[in-house]
Design a protein around this motif. Structure first.
Motif, PDB file in Angstrom:
ATOM      1  N   HIS A  56       1.735   9.737  -2.881  1.00 30.89           N
ATOM      2  CA  HIS A  56       1.559   8.490  -2.974  1.00 30.89           C
ATOM      3  C   HIS A  56       1.428   7.624  -4.502  1.00 30.89           C
ATOM      4  O   HIS A  56       0.769   7.519  -5.093  1.00 30.89           O
ATOM      5  CB  HIS A  56       0.585   7.748  -2.121  1.00 30.89           C
ATOM      6  CG  HIS A  56       0.579   8.497  -0.558  1.00 30.89           C
ATOM      7  ND1 HIS A  56       1.643   8.329   0.089  1.00 30.89           N
ATOM      8  CD2 HIS A  56      -0.145   9.109  -0.165  1.00 30.89           C
ATOM      9  CE1 HIS A  56       0.869   8.717   0.790  1.00 30.89           C
ATOM     10  NE2 HIS A  56       0.276   9.527   1.388  1.00 30.89           N
ATOM     11  N   ASP A 109       5.407  -0.641   4.904  1.00 30.94           N
ATOM     12  CA  ASP A 109       5.374   0.257   4.910  1.00 30.94           C
ATOM     13  C   ASP A 109       5.641   0.866   5.685  1.00 30.94           C
ATOM     14  O   ASP A 109       5.017   1.406   6.714  1.00 30.94           O
ATOM     15  CB  ASP A 109       4.836   1.078   3.184  1.00 30.94           C
ATOM     16  CG  ASP A 109       6.013   2.492   2.724  1.00 30.94           C
ATOM     17  OD1 ASP A 109       6.946   2.804   3.726  1.00 30.94           O
ATOM     18  OD2 ASP A 109       6.027   2.741   2.063  1.00 30.94           O
ATOM     19  N   SER A 111       7.760   4.114   6.160  1.00 29.64           N
ATOM     20  CA  SER A 111       7.943   5.432   5.931  1.00 29.64           C
ATOM     21  C   SER A 111       6.365   6.378   6.243  1.00 29.64           C
ATOM     22  O   SER A 111       5.689   5.668   6.209  1.00 29.64           O
ATOM     23  CB  SER A 111       8.580   5.353   4.599  1.00 29.64           C
ATOM     24  OG  SER A 111       7.695   5.382   3.681  1.00 29.64           O
ATOM     25  N   TYR A 115       4.235   7.010  -0.260  1.00 31.54           N
ATOM     26  CA  TYR A 115       3.933   4.794  -0.186  1.00 31.54           C
ATOM     27  C   TYR A 115       3.812   4.679  -1.706  1.00 31.54           C
ATOM     28  O   TYR A 115       3.539   4.888  -2.541  1.00 31.54           O
ATOM     29  CB  TYR A 115       2.719   4.677   0.696  1.00 31.54           C
ATOM     30  CG  TYR A 115       3.140   5.286   2.138  1.00 31.54           C
ATOM     31  CD1 TYR A 115       3.183   4.989   2.389  1.00 31.54           C
ATOM     32  CD2 TYR A 115       1.477   6.456   2.179  1.00 31.54           C
ATOM     33  CE1 TYR A 115       3.559   4.927   3.814  1.00 31.54           C
ATOM     34  CE2 TYR A 115       1.990   6.606   3.528  1.00 31.54           C
ATOM     35  CZ  TYR A 115       2.494   5.808   4.045  1.00 31.54           C
ATOM     36  OH  TYR A 115       2.668   6.625   5.899  1.00 31.54           O
ATOM     37  N   LYS A 116       4.861   3.552  -2.154  1.00 34.34           N
ATOM     38  CA  LYS A 116       4.999   2.755  -2.938  1.00 34.34           C
ATOM     39  C   LYS A 116       3.964   1.885  -3.532  1.00 34.34           C
ATOM     40  O   LYS A 116       3.413   1.157  -2.729  1.00 34.34           O
ATOM     41  CB  LYS A 116       6.001   2.226  -3.411  1.00 34.34           C
ATOM     42  CG  LYS A 116       7.477   3.259  -2.827  1.00 34.34           C
ATOM     43  CD  LYS A 116       8.821   2.808  -3.885  1.00 34.34           C
ATOM     44  CE  LYS A 116      10.138   3.846  -3.614  1.00 34.34           C
ATOM     45  NZ  LYS A 116       9.608   5.134  -4.223  1.00 34.34           N
ATOM     46  N   SER A 119       2.284  -1.935  -1.255  1.00 37.40           N
ATOM     47  CA  SER A 119       3.074  -1.670   0.151  1.00 37.40           C
ATOM     48  C   SER A 119       2.427  -1.548   0.451  1.00 37.40           C
ATOM     49  O   SER A 119       0.302  -1.616   0.024  1.00 37.40           O
ATOM     50  CB  SER A 119       3.699  -0.865   0.417  1.00 37.40           C
ATOM     51  OG  SER A 119       3.198   0.932   0.088  1.00 37.40           O
TER      52      SER A 119
END
Length: 184
Positions: A56, A109, A111, A115-116, A119
């Motif tokens: 991440h 997020d 997804s 993780y970005k 977020s």
């Protein structure tokens, strides 16, 4: 002419009264969150920093906003326990910061990672929860945004989310944030 002078005097007095009154200072909204038509006060804010978790991006920081009945017991900069009865909302944020909450907009997020930055992932709210007996119902967020701003020493946080039952959890917090470093 006497009537005209009387009216003019009355108008001038009225204007003097209006200009002599101070504008009330702008009143900031209360720190609260709303859920299912009910408002819940928020009194405390803290950040629990866990550091980087590859793959991440950024640091994992938990933003924890609570009512006044929820207490934190700390041993130095480490949290020992959370106790009391009240309301809380937790956001697990991915930030650029290290030792502070980064100002910006965070989006939920969906997804499975990585993780970005900017977020948030796991997040939930509890109402009328007992943090000692763990008697609580968690309402997990499935979408939403968290906005973080800073005004001198206070953080200004607004959030608007949807929990797993499809109901809105919305809130505003303005106050200091206590930082806890939980990195190993």
């Amino acid at each position: 002419m006497k009537t005209f002078t009387s009216y003019l005097f009355a108008i001038l007095c009225f204007c003097a009264v209006l200009t002599g009154c101070k504008d009330d200072e702008e009143v900031a909204p209360k720190s609260t969150m709303t859920y299912d038509g009910k408002e819940y006060d928020l009194a405390n804010g803290l950040i629990i920093e866990y550091g980087k978790y590859p793959p991440h991006e950024g640091n994992v920081e938990q933003l924890f906003l609570t009512s006044s009945g929820v207490k934190i017991r700390a041993n130095g900069a480490k949290i020992d326990s959370i106790y009391g009865v009240g309301h809380a909302i937790l956001f697990e944020l991915l930030t650029n910061g290290d030792g502070e909450l980064t100002v910006g907009d965070y989006s939920f997020d969906y997804s499975q990672g990585p993780y970005k930055v900017n977020s948030f992932v796991y997040s939930y709210a509890v109402f009328d929860a007992d943090f000692v007996t763990r008697r609580q119902t968690k309402y997990e967020m499935i979408s939403g945004t968290v906005k973080v701003a800073k005004d001198k020493d206070n953080y200004v946080i607004t959030f608007d989310c949807i929990e797993s039952n499809g109901k809105q959890v919305k809130g505003y917090f303005n106050g200091p944030i206590i930082f806890y470093d939980q990195k190993k």
